[in-house]
Design a protein around this motif. Structure first.
Motif, mmCIF file in Angstrom:
data_model
loop_
_atom_site.group_PDB
_atom_site.id
_atom_site.type_symbol
_atom_site.label_atom_id
_atom_site.label_comp_id
_atom_site.label_asym_id
_atom_site.label_seq_id
_atom_site.Cartn_x
_atom_site.Cartn_y
_atom_site.Cartn_z
ATOM 1 N N UNK A 1 -1.767 -15.164 13.464
ATOM 2 C CA UNK A 1 -1.164 -14.409 11.865
ATOM 3 C C UNK A 1 0.333 -14.430 11.840
ATOM 4 N N UNK A 2 0.061 -15.039 10.090
ATOM 5 C CA UNK A 2 1.452 -14.853 10.055
ATOM 6 C C UNK A 2 2.138 -14.183 9.232
ATOM 7 N N UNK A 3 3.226 -13.502 9.402
ATOM 8 C CA UNK A 3 3.907 -12.919 8.021
ATOM 9 C C UNK A 3 4.256 -13.702 6.109
ATOM 10 N N UNK A 4 3.068 -12.788 5.662
ATOM 11 C CA UNK A 4 3.738 -13.716 4.262
ATOM 12 C C UNK A 4 3.734 -12.984 2.899
ATOM 13 N N UNK A 5 4.738 -13.442 1.816
ATOM 14 C CA UNK A 5 4.907 -12.982 0.763
ATOM 15 C C UNK A 5 4.120 -13.460 0.026
ATOM 16 N N UNK A 6 4.009 -12.466 -1.291
ATOM 17 C CA UNK A 6 3.195 -13.165 -1.917
ATOM 18 C C UNK A 6 3.704 -12.716 -3.439
ATOM 19 N N UNK A 7 3.965 -13.954 -4.458
ATOM 20 C CA UNK A 7 4.590 -12.745 -5.676
ATOM 21 C C UNK A 7 3.547 -13.492 -6.922
ATOM 22 N N UNK A 8 2.862 -12.779 -7.327
ATOM 23 C CA UNK A 8 2.158 -12.407 -8.283
ATOM 24 C C UNK A 8 0.300 -13.118 -8.453
ATOM 25 N N UNK A 15 -7.266 -14.260 -5.487
ATOM 26 C CA UNK A 15 -8.285 -13.922 -5.666
ATOM 27 C C UNK A 15 -7.523 -15.230 -3.708
ATOM 28 N N UNK A 16 -6.236 -16.187 -3.776
ATOM 29 C CA UNK A 16 -5.883 -17.014 -2.824
ATOM 30 C C UNK A 16 -4.679 -15.777 -1.760
ATOM 31 N N UNK A 17 -4.349 -14.789 -2.313
ATOM 32 C CA UNK A 17 -3.845 -13.446 -1.189
ATOM 33 C C UNK A 17 -4.999 -12.675 -0.173
ATOM 34 N N UNK A 18 -5.900 -12.359 -1.501
ATOM 35 C CA UNK A 18 -6.888 -11.886 -0.373
ATOM 36 C C UNK A 18 -7.846 -12.673 0.793
ATOM 37 N N UNK A 19 -7.884 -14.281 0.812
ATOM 38 C CA UNK A 19 -8.696 -14.941 1.460
ATOM 39 C C UNK A 19 -7.452 -15.445 2.371
ATOM 40 N N UNK A 20 -6.221 -15.268 2.024
ATOM 41 C CA UNK A 20 -5.134 -14.962 3.044
ATOM 42 C C UNK A 20 -4.988 -13.637 4.205
ATOM 43 N N UNK A 21 -5.703 -12.831 3.299
ATOM 44 C CA UNK A 21 -5.201 -11.793 3.894
ATOM 45 C C UNK A 21 -6.899 -11.812 4.626
ATOM 46 N N UNK A 22 -8.110 -11.834 4.256
ATOM 47 C CA UNK A 22 -9.199 -12.355 5.116
ATOM 48 C C UNK A 22 -8.832 -12.881 5.910
ATOM 49 N N UNK A 23 -8.391 -14.303 6.143
ATOM 50 C CA UNK A 23 -8.161 -15.170 8.039
ATOM 51 C C UNK A 23 -7.294 -14.788 8.786
ATOM 52 N N UNK A 24 -6.756 -12.935 8.123
ATOM 53 C CA UNK A 24 -6.233 -12.700 9.280
ATOM 54 C C UNK A 24 -4.674 -12.392 9.290
ATOM 55 N N UNK A 25 -3.904 -12.713 8.173
ATOM 56 C CA UNK A 25 -2.312 -12.856 8.270
ATOM 57 C C UNK A 25 -2.137 -11.881 7.753
ATOM 58 N N UNK A 26 -1.104 -11.325 7.702
ATOM 59 C CA UNK A 26 0.063 -9.738 7.101
ATOM 60 C C UNK A 26 0.430 -10.822 5.563
ATOM 61 N N UNK A 27 -0.423 -10.413 4.919
ATOM 62 C CA UNK A 27 0.022 -10.420 3.363
ATOM 63 C C UNK A 27 0.254 -9.289 2.766
ATOM 64 N N UNK A 28 1.443 -9.042 1.769
ATOM 65 C CA UNK A 28 2.487 -7.626 1.718
ATOM 66 C C UNK A 28 2.828 -9.000 0.097
ATOM 67 N N UNK A 29 2.099 -8.752 -0.814
ATOM 68 C CA UNK A 29 2.029 -8.859 -2.185
ATOM 69 C C UNK A 29 2.927 -8.560 -3.240
ATOM 70 N N UNK A 30 3.474 -8.502 -4.036
ATOM 71 C CA UNK A 30 4.055 -7.988 -5.716
ATOM 72 C C UNK A 30 2.906 -8.568 -6.535
ATOM 73 N N UNK A 31 3.064 -8.083 -8.006
ATOM 74 C CA UNK A 31 2.994 -8.728 -9.289
ATOM 75 C C UNK A 31 3.407 -7.046 -10.140
ATOM 76 N N UNK A 58 9.065 -12.257 6.010
ATOM 77 C CA UNK A 58 8.060 -12.816 5.770
ATOM 78 C C UNK A 58 8.716 -14.826 6.770
ATOM 79 N N UNK A 59 7.732 -14.672 7.064
ATOM 80 C CA UNK A 59 7.799 -16.450 7.432
ATOM 81 C C UNK A 59 7.407 -17.450 6.592
#
Length: 296
Positions: A1-8, A15-31, A58-59
Motif C-alpha cells: 500500500x502506498x500513501x497517495x495524494x491525488x489533486x484533480x 476514475x484514476x483515483x478510484x482505481x488506485x483506491x480499489x487497488x488498496x492504496x491509501x488515497x487522499x484526494x482534493x478537488x 504522501x509518498x
C-alpha cells in the motif's frame, strides 16, 4: 500500500483515483468540486479539504488538472505541493501541459528533494474508467520504475519516453495525430453521404483495411449518428493543439497539417461546440461543404 495524494478528480482524475483506491492504496484526494471528492470517498478514498491535506504525508502525489495555470497554482502556490510535500516524495503530473512547464516543475522541485515525472495520458474518459490509459512518462528512469506499479493500476500501455518534458512532447504528437484522424474521418463521412453511399457501411469497410484506427473502432458509429457526448472535449483538444504548435516552434520544425487541424478545431470551438466531444469536428467539415445538419 502506498500513501497517495491525488489533486484533480474530474472526468479523468476521478476514475484514476478510484482505481488506485480499489487497488488498496491509501488515497487522499482534493478537488474544487465537493461532488468529485464525494465520489472518491464512495470509491474507498478520502476527501482532503485542501491541497496540503492531500499532500502532507504522501509518498506519491498525482496531479490531473486542465492546463498549465492550474498545475502551476497547485504545485507552486502557497500551501501547494512543493510547500507541503516532504523530501523524497514523488510528484507525478499526469496533466497535459506545455513541456517547458514540466521542466520548470522538475527544476524547482529538485532543491527540495522532490522527484518529478511528467506523465500525460491518452485514452480519454473511457480509458480512465476502464483503467486502459496509455501513459507516456518523462523524467529519471529510476523514478519511472518506482512509479510503474502506480501507472499499471491506471493504464495498459506504460512507457518511459525520455527526460523531463518528453512525456508532454509525446502527448502533443498524440493529439495532433488524433485531431488529424478525426478530421479525415469527418471528411470521409461527408464524402460518403454526399455521394449517396451509406456512411456506416463505408466506414465498416475502412475499419477493416489499411485505414483502420482506434478512432474508427470506437467512434464511427457515434459520428455517423451525430452523437457527440464528451469523452474528450473540443475545448481541451483546442488547448492541446496550441501546445503542439508551440512545441513545433520551440523545436523549429514545420507542421503544416497540424496547423490546419488546429484551425479546424478552433473553428469548432468558435461555433459553440467546445463542450462536445472532439469527434464533433464533423460539424465543421459539414458546414464547409454546405451540408450542416440542423441544430436540435
Amino acid at each position: 500500500m502506498t500513501k497517495l495524494g491525488f489533486i484533480g478528480l474530474g472526468i479523468m482524475g476521478g476514475p484514476m483515483a478510484a482505481h488506485l483506491a480499489a487497488a488498496g492504496h491509501d488515497v487522499r484526494g482534493h478537488d474544487v468540486s465537493p461532488d468529485a471528492a464525494a465520489k472518491l470517498e464512495a470509491a474507498g478514498g478520502q476527501a482532503a479539504p485542501d491541497i496540503a491535506g492531500a499532500v502532507t504525508g504522501a509518498e506519491v502525489v498525482v496531479t490531473m488538472l486542465p492546463d498549465h495555470p492550474q498545475v502551476e497554482a497547485v504545485v507552486f502556490g502557497q500551501g501547494g505541493v512543493l510547500e507541503s510535500a516532504a523530501a523524497g516524495t514523488l510528484l507525478i503530473d499526469m496533466s497535459t501541459i506545455r513541456p517547458e512547464t514540466s521542466i520548470e516543475i522538475a527544476r524547482r522541485a529538485e532543491p527540495r528533494g522532490i522527484r518529478v515525472l511528467d506523465a500525460p495520458v491518452s485514452g480519454g474518459q473511457a480509458g480512465a474508467e476502464r483503467a486502459a490509459l496509455s501513459i507516456m512518462a518523462g523524467g529519471a528512469a529510476a523514478d519511472f520504475e518506482a512509479a510503474r506499479p502506480i501507472f499499471e493500476v491506471m493504464g495498459k500501455t506504460v512507457i518511459h519516453v525520455g527526460p523531463h518534458g518528453a512525456g508532454q512532447v509525446v502527448k502533443a504528437a498524440n493529439q495532433l495525430v488524433v485531431g488529424g484522424i478525426y478530421g479525415l474521418v469527418s471528411e470521409a463521412i461527408v464524402l460518403l453521404e454526399a455521394s449517396g453511399v451509406d456512411a456506416a457501411t463505408g466506414l465498416d469497410v475502412l475499419a477493416g483495411g489499411l485505414a483502420a484506427s482506434r478512432i474508427l473502432d470506437l467512434k464511427r458509429e457515434s459520428m455517423v449518428a451525430r452523437r457527440f457526448e464528451p469523452g474528450f472535449r473540443i475545448d481541451l483538444h483546442h488547448k492541446d493543439m496550441g501546445i503542439a504548435l508551440a512545441a513545433a516552434r520551440q523545436a523549429e520544425v514545420s507542421l503544416p497539417m497540424t496547423a490546419l487541424v488546429a484551425q479546424l478545431i478552433a473553428a469548432c470551438r468558435a461555433m459553440g461546440h467546445g463542450s462536445l466531444d472532439h469527434s464533433a469536428l464533423l460539424k465543421v467539415i459539414e458546414r464547409l461543404s454546405g451540408r450542416a445538419k440542423s441544430e436540435e
